[in-house]
Write a protein that holds these residues in place. Structure first.
Motif, mmCIF file in Angstrom:
data_model
loop_
_atom_site.group_PDB
_atom_site.id
_atom_site.type_symbol
_atom_site.label_atom_id
_atom_site.label_comp_id
_atom_site.label_asym_id
_atom_site.label_seq_id
_atom_site.Cartn_x
_atom_site.Cartn_y
_atom_site.Cartn_z
ATOM 1 N N THR A 1 25.188 16.309 -13.934
ATOM 2 C CA THR A 1 23.793 16.466 -13.517
ATOM 3 C C THR A 1 23.520 15.731 -12.212
ATOM 4 N N TYR A 2 24.113 14.550 -12.052
ATOM 5 C CA TYR A 2 23.843 13.728 -10.872
ATOM 6 C C TYR A 2 24.397 14.358 -9.595
ATOM 7 N N LEU A 3 25.424 15.176 -9.729
ATOM 8 C CA LEU A 3 25.981 15.863 -8.570
ATOM 9 C C LEU A 3 25.264 17.182 -8.304
ATOM 10 N N VAL A 4 24.826 17.833 -9.358
ATOM 11 C CA VAL A 4 24.260 19.178 -9.236
ATOM 12 C C VAL A 4 22.801 19.171 -8.797
ATOM 13 N N MET A 5 22.039 18.171 -9.231
ATOM 14 C CA MET A 5 20.602 18.181 -8.952
ATOM 15 C C MET A 5 20.278 18.344 -7.462
ATOM 16 N N PRO A 6 20.936 17.615 -6.557
ATOM 17 C CA PRO A 6 20.628 17.829 -5.130
ATOM 18 C C PRO A 6 20.861 19.264 -4.681
ATOM 19 N N TYR A 7 21.877 19.923 -5.236
ATOM 20 C CA TYR A 7 22.136 21.310 -4.868
ATOM 21 C C TYR A 7 21.072 22.243 -5.434
ATOM 22 N N LEU A 8 20.556 21.934 -6.620
ATOM 23 C CA LEU A 8 19.456 22.741 -7.162
ATOM 24 C C LEU A 8 18.225 22.650 -6.258
ATOM 25 N N VAL A 9 17.992 21.465 -5.714
ATOM 26 C CA VAL A 9 16.854 21.295 -4.809
ATOM 27 C C VAL A 9 17.092 22.066 -3.509
ATOM 28 N N LEU A 10 18.322 22.064 -3.016
ATOM 29 C CA LEU A 10 18.648 22.861 -1.826
ATOM 30 C C LEU A 10 18.452 24.354 -2.111
ATOM 31 N N LEU A 11 18.876 24.788 -3.288
ATOM 32 C CA LEU A 11 18.718 26.187 -3.663
ATOM 33 C C LEU A 11 17.238 26.547 -3.805
ATOM 34 N N LEU A 12 16.469 25.628 -4.360
ATOM 35 C CA LEU A 12 15.034 25.854 -4.499
ATOM 36 C C LEU A 12 14.377 26.019 -3.136
ATOM 37 N N GLU A 13 14.769 25.195 -2.194
ATOM 38 C CA GLU A 13 14.218 25.307 -0.845
ATOM 39 C C GLU A 13 14.621 26.640 -0.201
ATOM 40 N N LEU B 1 17.621 19.807 5.283
ATOM 41 C CA LEU B 1 17.424 19.168 3.985
ATOM 42 C C LEU B 1 18.759 18.682 3.417
ATOM 43 N N ARG B 2 19.798 19.413 3.674
ATOM 44 C CA ARG B 2 21.144 19.015 3.226
ATOM 45 C C ARG B 2 21.529 17.664 3.816
ATOM 46 N N GLU B 3 21.245 17.467 5.103
ATOM 47 C CA GLU B 3 21.549 16.198 5.758
ATOM 48 C C GLU B 3 20.710 15.065 5.186
ATOM 49 N N ARG B 4 19.527 15.396 4.757
ATOM 50 C CA ARG B 4 18.655 14.379 4.173
ATOM 51 C C ARG B 4 19.119 13.974 2.772
ATOM 52 N N LEU B 5 19.513 14.958 1.963
ATOM 53 C CA LEU B 5 19.917 14.673 0.584
ATOM 54 C C LEU B 5 21.346 14.142 0.483
ATOM 55 N N LYS B 6 22.185 14.554 1.406
ATOM 56 C CA LYS B 6 23.596 14.147 1.394
ATOM 57 C C LYS B 6 24.250 14.380 0.034
ATOM 58 N N PRO B 7 24.264 15.614 -0.457
ATOM 59 C CA PRO B 7 24.922 15.886 -1.742
ATOM 60 C C PRO B 7 26.425 15.674 -1.650
ATOM 61 N N VAL B 8 27.038 15.432 -2.767
ATOM 62 C CA VAL B 8 28.490 15.245 -2.798
ATOM 63 C C VAL B 8 29.168 16.543 -2.359
ATOM 64 N N GLU B 9 30.072 16.440 -1.394
ATOM 65 C CA GLU B 9 30.753 17.632 -0.885
ATOM 66 C C GLU B 9 31.611 18.261 -1.975
ATOM 67 N N PHE B 10 31.798 19.567 -1.872
ATOM 68 C CA PHE B 10 32.561 20.273 -2.898
ATOM 69 C C PHE B 10 34.037 19.889 -2.895
ATOM 70 N N GLY B 11 34.507 19.323 -1.823
ATOM 71 C CA GLY B 11 35.899 18.895 -1.774
ATOM 72 C C GLY B 11 36.140 17.528 -2.389
#
Length: 321
Positions: A114-126, A38-48
């Motif tokens: 919010t725009y950076l965090v939302m994908p990570y919330l979805v990853l956490l939800l999964e 799912l991470r590869e699908r969402l491509k969230p902004v990397e923490f670096g």
């Protein structure tokens, strides 16, 4: 000699801090790999990425709190609450989650973080869904709903044209997946949800409205706490101060509204296309005490100044007050 010892001690502390930081990074990466597909699908902004320094919350960079959500709870550092009036005993992991939410929803304003965090919330939800962790699933869904109800035009949101394409796409896709996962959560947990506190369920239903139906309506209902109804007539621009001040407190104000026809019992429990239909039935089925007010929100309000008529919640959404 004393200075040399202090210097050595300081260097030791610095080296230990580096080792601890590396340990955290490794554990966070391990946590993310659990949802790698799912991470590869969402491509969230990397923490670096330096994007975290640009897209922030009310209290600054949201990167660290977001990252720690994927770290084992026993490794979370001691953390102070942003919500200082919260007297409930909580783990440092829970405090970090609460701090992240407060950072991004302070005073119901929209923050770019919010725009950076939302994908990570979805990853956490999964991740929590796979663990069958009901408590954390509902907590994450509620937080995501709070975030979405702030991303509306009157808050400066809704149009993400200025976002870098990759950030906007990641956010858009994460919201779509959040909707699917929220519907799945409801399918699996309706009976369990009915056992929750009715007051909490009222606000949870409002967050579901933000995710599955109408963010702007959810924003108005949260802002007015299901009581106050700021409404302005689009024809004569009359602002009804009594509705804003009293709303559902005063039965006389309700006489201005012709409630929508009841649709209770007519929802199939699956379709979310008709917002009034599913929202009314969901709130009713869950035992929300104020569910009767939904028929008024979606009823016909008559302007006492010019006699124009319109759906109350639609006029509330258009009000700039």
């Amino acid at each position: 000699m004393g200075r040399q010892e202090d210097g050595g001690s300081g260097q030791d502390r610095q080296e230990e801090a580096v080792r601890q930081s590396d340990r955290w990074k490794a554990e966070i990466e391990k946590g993310l790999r659990q949802v790698q597909e799912l991470r590869e699908r969402l491509k969230p902004v990397e923490f670096g990425s330096k994007a975290w320094e640009k897209y922030k919350g009310a209290y600054g960079d949201a990167r660290e709190d977001t990252a720690f959500l994927f770290c084992p709870e026993e490794l979370i550092p001691e953390t102070e609450k942003l919500r200082r009036l919260d007297r409930e005993e909580k783990s440092d992991y829970e405090i970090i989650f609460d701090n992240l939410c407060e950072n991004l929803t302070h005073q119901l304003s929209l923050y770019d973080g919010t725009y950076l965090v939302m994908p990570y919330l979805v990853l956490l939800l999964e991740k929590r869904r796979r663990e069958q962790d009901y408590e954390w699933e509902k907590k994450i869904i509620q937080a995501a709903g709070d975030l979405l109800c702030t991303d509306i035009p009157c808050n400066g949101g809704g149009d993400r044209a200025e976002l870098p394409e990759e950030i906007g796409e990641s956010y858009r896709l994460s919201v779509e997946l959040l909707q699917e996962m929220t519907r799945d959560f409801l399918d699996r947990n309706m009976e369990r949800l009915k056992e929750e506190d009715p007051d909490w369920l009222q606000y949870f239903c409002t967050d579901l409205l933000a995710i599955l139906g109408d963010r702007e309506a959810a924003f108005q209902m949260i802002l007015g706490q299901w009581e106050q109804c700021p409404v302005c007539c689009p024809d004569c621009e009359y602002f009804d101060e009594e509705m804003e001040a009293d709303g559902f407190y005063d039965k006389e104000q309700l006489k201005k509204i012709e409630p929508a026809a009841s649709v209770i019992g007519k929802w199939d429990g699956k379709s979310y296309e008709d917002t009034y239909l599913w929202f009314s039935n969901l709130a009713h089925d869950l035992g929300v005490e104020d569910a009767w007010k939904i028929a008024y929100y979606y009823g016909i309000y008559t302007c006492p100044e010019c006699g124009s008529r319109g759906i109350l919640i639609d006029w509330m959404k258009e009000s700039d007050y």
